[in-house]
Design a protein around this motif. Structure first.
Motif, PDB file in Angstrom:
ATOM      1  N   ALA A  27      29.899  54.599  17.296  1.00  0.00           N
ATOM      2  CA  ALA A  27      31.408  54.553  17.460  1.00  0.00           C
ATOM      3  C   ALA A  27      31.867  53.917  16.050  1.00  0.00           C
ATOM      4  CB  ALA A  27      31.810  54.161  18.726  1.00  0.00           C
ATOM      5  N   ALA A  48      33.874  54.522  23.958  1.00  0.00           N
ATOM      6  CA  ALA A  48      32.954  54.654  22.802  1.00  0.00           C
ATOM      7  C   ALA A  48      32.050  55.632  23.292  1.00  0.00           C
ATOM      8  CB  ALA A  48      32.537  53.364  22.269  1.00  0.00           C
ATOM      9  N   THR A  82      34.337  56.165  13.553  1.00  0.00           N
ATOM     10  CA  THR A  82      35.797  56.027  13.687  1.00  0.00           C
ATOM     11  C   THR A  82      36.121  55.724  12.099  1.00  0.00           C
ATOM     12  OG1 THR A  82      35.478  54.701  15.875  1.00  0.00           O
ATOM     13  CG2 THR A  82      37.389  54.137  14.330  1.00  0.00           C
ATOM     14  N   LEU A 124      36.133  54.213  18.561  1.00  0.00           N
ATOM     15  CA  LEU A 124      36.640  52.830  19.064  1.00  0.00           C
ATOM     16  C   LEU A 124      37.888  52.944  19.244  1.00  0.00           C
ATOM     17  CD1 LEU A 124      34.894  50.570  16.520  1.00  0.00           C
ATOM     18  CD2 LEU A 124      34.136  51.119  18.994  1.00  0.00           C
TER      19      LEU A 124
END
Length: 597
Positions: free
Chosen positions: A577, A251, A581, A257
């Motif tokens: 993160a 991360a 993501t 992630l």
């Protein structure tokens, strides 16, 4: 009352078996392992996807870090552990030997997995009176042609087999230990073998989907072992320390992630229908239902003849549960484009409970008959059972005989190194690309087939340096060297392409395609946002994409992957993160500009 399934005292943990039986079983195991090595060596090869990792290895050893393009932190190696193994191997044996290292390590790890699973089966049956124990489950596994293909391939599949075999052997060994009591052996300590906890925790480092297997088997171990509640929590902490540390580093370094490849392939989508087709594509042509029925029949026939502790029985059930859960996960995400590859770990683990089958005296005829059916299937599998597109073809659903495809393109039976894959025209074409080194231009890999006479495709002037847009990021990425920026049109190596909105489901892993407007907005000359020309995208789209990349979440994505890595950047990457993501950018540049700016 005994802690065994049968209501009688347990024999010693490892009773002395007749010398002839012991020697015969060792010989059978040796023959099986040798067969795995021979079959894998006979089908040795490497896939284009493996060369993506090989380029990362070159960047690590060259000082650029675990990245595909220097200066841009994108995680393209799906298996962090395989990347680490290959990097160490290349450091120990330098000279661009990573392709051969991947082949030999894949062979060795697969053979080790099969050998350990077989040894674990013999250990489970140590208390069961039998004339002989036959490695049926591992014979079924070794007789399957896709196993031969992915024993090598340069991918992490061999590592997955080795990891599963080691986990199974360790769990069986752990289940057979414990303090002796008047009723047998008590439960072993949940913290008794910390190496096993660490090993189980490395599942997601082998492949992200193997976290499913690790969680199920780890859960069984924690629940089955003896200890107070805090010892169980400590066991989870020991198992989770390494993967959690890697996740934090991921991360902070990459800003996501999950690996960038998971985003590009939209691994979070539920595509049950396509995944069911992928499962059928493995089970149907190879008639896998037959050996699985044989295995189930043997379990039913031998249920009252095999002497196991209840803890060992529960371990067998946990292995089946983990295998089924992993297979269901693969089906849910829609499978893969390589025939059988992602389901082979599920199959390996599903066969572990019947890796070895005893020829007990009281049920000899029934067991022998079932083993004969299994042997006939194995012979048919080796000789004739193949998918209809065997020989390098692609099925109507986009699933490929991947090895056959590259063998046919390369014009050689064993394409391992980049030179071996020369029949694809890679080296001749990249020579033309490298002739432009030092110029500001965007060039592209032409559509296949590429030959030694294929002319160079110049797209447009670049904003600085040589930029190479490719569809085979592995071969071309390694061929041009780490000094050239290589952009994968499928998004595996590019953060923006990976985060574009996904089109309707199509061929697994090949659905997203980076539009030329986005490519030139990122890497093209600034004037492309003002003028159009033959073969160029609309200037308005290039301009809109260029503006969108400076706005909101898209700008933050670019910053997270390309800004200098300071402690502040690392912390910001970790905190952002989750949102990063899940970020998806409209594919249409003008819609993206409206949504982000």
């Amino acid at each position: 009352m005994s802690s065994s399934v049968q209501l009688r005292p347990l024999p010693p943990a490892e009773p002395a078996r007749p010398g002839r039986r012991r020697r015969t079983e060792r010989l059978l195991t040796a023959v099986l392992v040798a067969a795995v090595l021979i079959a894998g060596w006979a089908r040795r090869w490497t896939a284009d996807d493996a060369f993506i990792t090989f380029r990362v290895v070159a960047n690590v050893l060259g000082g650029a870090g675990p990245v595909f393009n220097a200066g841009e932190r994108v995680e393209v190696a799906t298996s962090p552990l395989w990347l680490a193994v290959l990097t160490v191997a290349e450091a120990v044996v330098p000279g661009d030997a990573v392709a051969w290292s991947s082949v030999l390590l894949g062979l060795a790890l697969t053979a080790a997995g099969v050998g350990l699973a077989t040894r674990a089966g013999h250990r489970l049956l140590a208390r069961t009176p039998a004339r002989l124990a036959v490695p049926l489950g591992m014979v079924v596994f070794a007789a399957l042609p896709p196993v031969w293909d992915f024993t090598t391939s340069g991918l992490e599949t061999g590592l997955a087999f080795g990891w599963l075999g080691a986990c199974w052997w360790g769990l069986v060994r752990w289940a057979g230990t414990g303090a002796r009591t008047r009723t047998g052996a008590g439960a072993p300590s949940v913290l008794g073998q910390r190496w096993l906890l660490v090993l189980l925790g490395t599942g997601p480092l082998v492949r992200p989907d193997l976290a499913v297997v690790g969680v199920v088997l780890l859960g069984w171990l924690v629940l089955s072992g003896a200890g107070r509640w805090w010892q169980r929590v400590a066991a989870l902490a020991v198992a989770g320390a390494l993967p959690v540390a890697v996740e934090v580093l991921r991360a902070g370094y990459y800003g996501l992630l999950v690996p960038n490849t998971a985003v590009a392939k939209e691994s979070g989508r539920a595509l049950w229908g396509r995944g069911a087709g992928y499962l059928g594509d493995l089970v149907g042509p190879h008639l896998l239902w037959l050996p699985l029925l044989v295995g189930a029949g043997l379990v039913a026939v031998l249920a009252r003849g095999v002497v196991l502790r209840r803890r060992e029985v529960s371990l067998l059930l946990a292995a089946v549960l983990a295998a089924v859960a992993h297979a269901l996960y693969v089906v849910r995400v829609g499978g893969d484009f390589m025939h059988g590859r992602l389901l082979l770990p599920s199959l390996f683990l599903l066969l572990c409970p019947v890796a070895v089958v005893p020829l007990t005296r009281d049920r000899l005829r029934a067991v022998t008959a079932l083993l004969a059916v299994g042997a006939l299937w194995a012979l048919a599998s080796v000789a004739v059972l193949r998918p209809g597109y065997d020989g390098g073809q692609v099925s109507g659903t986009g699933i490929a005989d991947e090895r056959g495809h590259y063998v046919r393109q390369a014009g050689t039976g064993h394409p391992v190194t980049l030179a071996d894959h020369g029949g694809t025209g890679v080296l001749a074409y990249t020579d033309r690309v490298l002739a432009l080194a030092g110029t500001d231009v965007v060039v592209a890999q032409p559509p296949p087939p590429v030959t030694v006479d294929t002319p160079l495709r110049r797209l447009a002037p670049s904003s600085g340096g040589l930029v190479f847009s490719v569809g085979n990021a592995g071969f071309y990425g390694v061929a041009v060297g780490t000094g050239v920026r290589v952009v994968d049109v499928y998004g595996l190596t590019d953060p923006v392409a990976a985060h574009l909105e996904a089109p309707p489901p199509g061929r697994p892993g090949h659905e997203k395609r980076l539009p030329a407007a986005w490519l030139l907005a990122r890497y093209g000359s600034p004037e492309l946002a003002r003028v159009s020309g033959p073969g160029l995208p609309d200037a308005a789209d290039v301009a809109a994409a260029r503006v969108a990349l400076t706005c909101g979440a898209a700008a933050e994505l670019v910053e997270a992957t390309s800004a200098p890595l300071s402690w502040t950047r690392f912390v910001d990457n970790v905190l952002g993160a989750p949102a990063r993501t899940s970020l998806r950018i409209p594919t249409d540049p003008q819609q993206a500009e409206a949504a982000l700016c």
